[in-house]
Write a protein that holds these residues in place. Structure first.
Motif, PDB file in Angstrom:
ATOM      1  N   GLU A  24       4.987   5.158  -2.106  1.00 40.35           N
ATOM      2  CA  GLU A  24       4.919   3.943  -1.291  1.00 40.35           C
ATOM      3  C   GLU A  24       3.550   3.260  -1.430  1.00 40.35           C
ATOM      4  OE1 GLU A  24       7.448   2.463   0.452  1.00 40.35           O
ATOM      5  OE2 GLU A  24       8.636   3.977  -0.584  1.00 40.35           O
ATOM      6  N   MET A  25       2.493   4.058  -1.491  1.00 39.41           N
ATOM      7  CA  MET A  25       1.153   3.501  -1.644  1.00 39.41           C
ATOM      8  C   MET A  25       1.026   2.805  -3.000  1.00 39.41           C
ATOM      9  SD  MET A  25      -1.707   3.108  -0.052  1.00 39.41           S
ATOM     10  CE  MET A  25      -1.646   4.364   1.208  1.00 39.41           C
ATOM     11  N   GLY A  26       1.579   3.411  -4.026  1.00 40.29           N
ATOM     12  CA  GLY A  26       1.566   2.794  -5.353  1.00 40.29           C
ATOM     13  C   GLY A  26       2.260   1.444  -5.353  1.00 40.29           C
ATOM     14  N   LYS A  27       3.415   1.373  -4.688  1.00 36.89           N
ATOM     15  CA  LYS A  27       4.146   0.098  -4.592  1.00 36.89           C
ATOM     16  C   LYS A  27       3.333  -0.950  -3.837  1.00 36.89           C
ATOM     17  CE  LYS A  27       8.749   2.195  -4.549  1.00 36.89           C
ATOM     18  NZ  LYS A  27       9.905   2.495  -3.693  1.00 36.89           N
ATOM     19  N   LEU A  28       2.722  -0.547  -2.712  1.00 45.01           N
ATOM     20  CA  LEU A  28       1.934  -1.485  -1.920  1.00 45.01           C
ATOM     21  C   LEU A  28       0.725  -1.986  -2.712  1.00 45.01           C
ATOM     22  CD1 LEU A  28       1.419  -2.971   0.756  1.00 45.01           C
ATOM     23  CD2 LEU A  28       0.137  -0.945   1.502  1.00 45.01           C
ATOM     24  N   GLU A  30       0.378  -2.138  -5.960  1.00 46.44           N
ATOM     25  CA  GLU A  30       0.866  -3.015  -7.028  1.00 46.44           C
ATOM     26  C   GLU A  30       1.171  -4.411  -6.481  1.00 46.44           C
ATOM     27  OE1 GLU A  30       4.893  -3.230  -9.583  1.00 46.44           O
ATOM     28  OE2 GLU A  30       3.823  -1.324  -9.728  1.00 46.44           O
ATOM     29  N   GLU A  31       1.870  -4.479  -5.364  1.00 48.22           N
ATOM     30  CA  GLU A  31       2.194  -5.762  -4.739  1.00 48.22           C
ATOM     31  C   GLU A  31       0.924  -6.494  -4.299  1.00 48.22           C
ATOM     32  OE1 GLU A  31       4.060  -7.307  -0.540  1.00 48.22           O
ATOM     33  OE2 GLU A  31       4.870  -5.455  -1.374  1.00 48.22           O
ATOM     34  N   ALA A  32       0.015  -5.772  -3.660  1.00 45.71           N
ATOM     35  CA  ALA A  32      -1.218  -6.380  -3.146  1.00 45.71           C
ATOM     36  C   ALA A  32      -2.086  -6.925  -4.276  1.00 45.71           C
ATOM     37  CB  ALA A  32      -1.991  -5.347  -2.334  1.00 45.71           C
ATOM     38  N   LEU A  38      -5.595  -7.774  -2.413  1.00 47.29           N
ATOM     39  CA  LEU A  38      -6.364  -6.540  -2.558  1.00 47.29           C
ATOM     40  C   LEU A  38      -7.355  -6.737  -3.696  1.00 47.29           C
ATOM     41  CD1 LEU A  38      -6.874  -3.571  -1.809  1.00 47.29           C
ATOM     42  CD2 LEU A  38      -5.157  -2.965  -3.527  1.00 47.29           C
ATOM     43  N   VAL A  39      -8.638  -6.718  -3.362  1.00 46.13           N
ATOM     44  CA  VAL A  39      -9.684  -6.878  -4.377  1.00 46.13           C
ATOM     45  C   VAL A  39      -9.909  -5.548  -5.089  1.00 46.13           C
ATOM     46  CG1 VAL A  39     -12.101  -7.507  -4.781  1.00 46.13           C
ATOM     47  CG2 VAL A  39     -10.749  -8.752  -3.066  1.00 46.13           C
ATOM     48  N   THR A  40     -10.108  -4.487  -4.308  1.00 47.10           N
ATOM     49  CA  THR A  40     -10.283  -3.143  -4.865  1.00 47.10           C
ATOM     50  C   THR A  40     -10.053  -2.125  -3.750  1.00 47.10           C
ATOM     51  OG1 THR A  40     -11.715  -1.699  -6.193  1.00 47.10           O
ATOM     52  CG2 THR A  40     -12.778  -3.004  -4.472  1.00 47.10           C
TER      53      THR A  40
END
Length: 122
Positions: A24-28, A30-32, A38-40
């Motif tokens: 789920e974190m990977g998906k978020l 990627e979307e961000a 999401l800058v970094t």
């Protein structure tokens, strides 16, 4: 404006992210990244691998980790691009919610200061 979201964890809990959380974190992330809010972001390694430096009235001290006196430590961070604090908080809520009910986390969200971050020092 850019905001720093610092994720506080109880390092002593020994809790590790589940496969579901990592997916789920990977998906978020990627979307961000695709949506450019999401800058970094990064997780921080254990305080046992860190050092703490303190400057007190001309005297410098260095303490080796782990920092046993600290119950909660910064476990990671994200730099967010958002038009307002409210928007940055909404983005941080998305991050917190994917952890489900098995985690106890806290995020501190603060605006970055300076013209290079879209803020004016007041």
């Amino acid at each position: 404006m850019k905001f720093l979201s610092m994720i506080r964890i109880d390092e002593k809990s020994g809790q590790q992210p589940s496969e579901r959380l990592m997916t789920e974190m990977g998906k978020l992330i990627e979307e961000a990244t695709r949506e450019a809010w999401l800058v970094t972001t990064a997780g921080l390694r254990s305080t046992s691998e860190g050092k703490r430096m303190r400057w007190n009235r001309g005297k410098l001290t260095t303490t080796d980790g782990p920092f046993t006196e600290s119950k909660e430590v910064i476990g990671g961070y994200a730099i967010l691009e958002a038009p307002s604090m409210e928007a940055a908080l909404d983005l941080t809520k998305r991050f917190l919610r994917i952890h489900g009910d098995e985690w106890n986390l806290e995020c501190e969200v603060r605006p970055l200061d300076g013209p290079e971050f879209g803020a004016r020092h007041q």
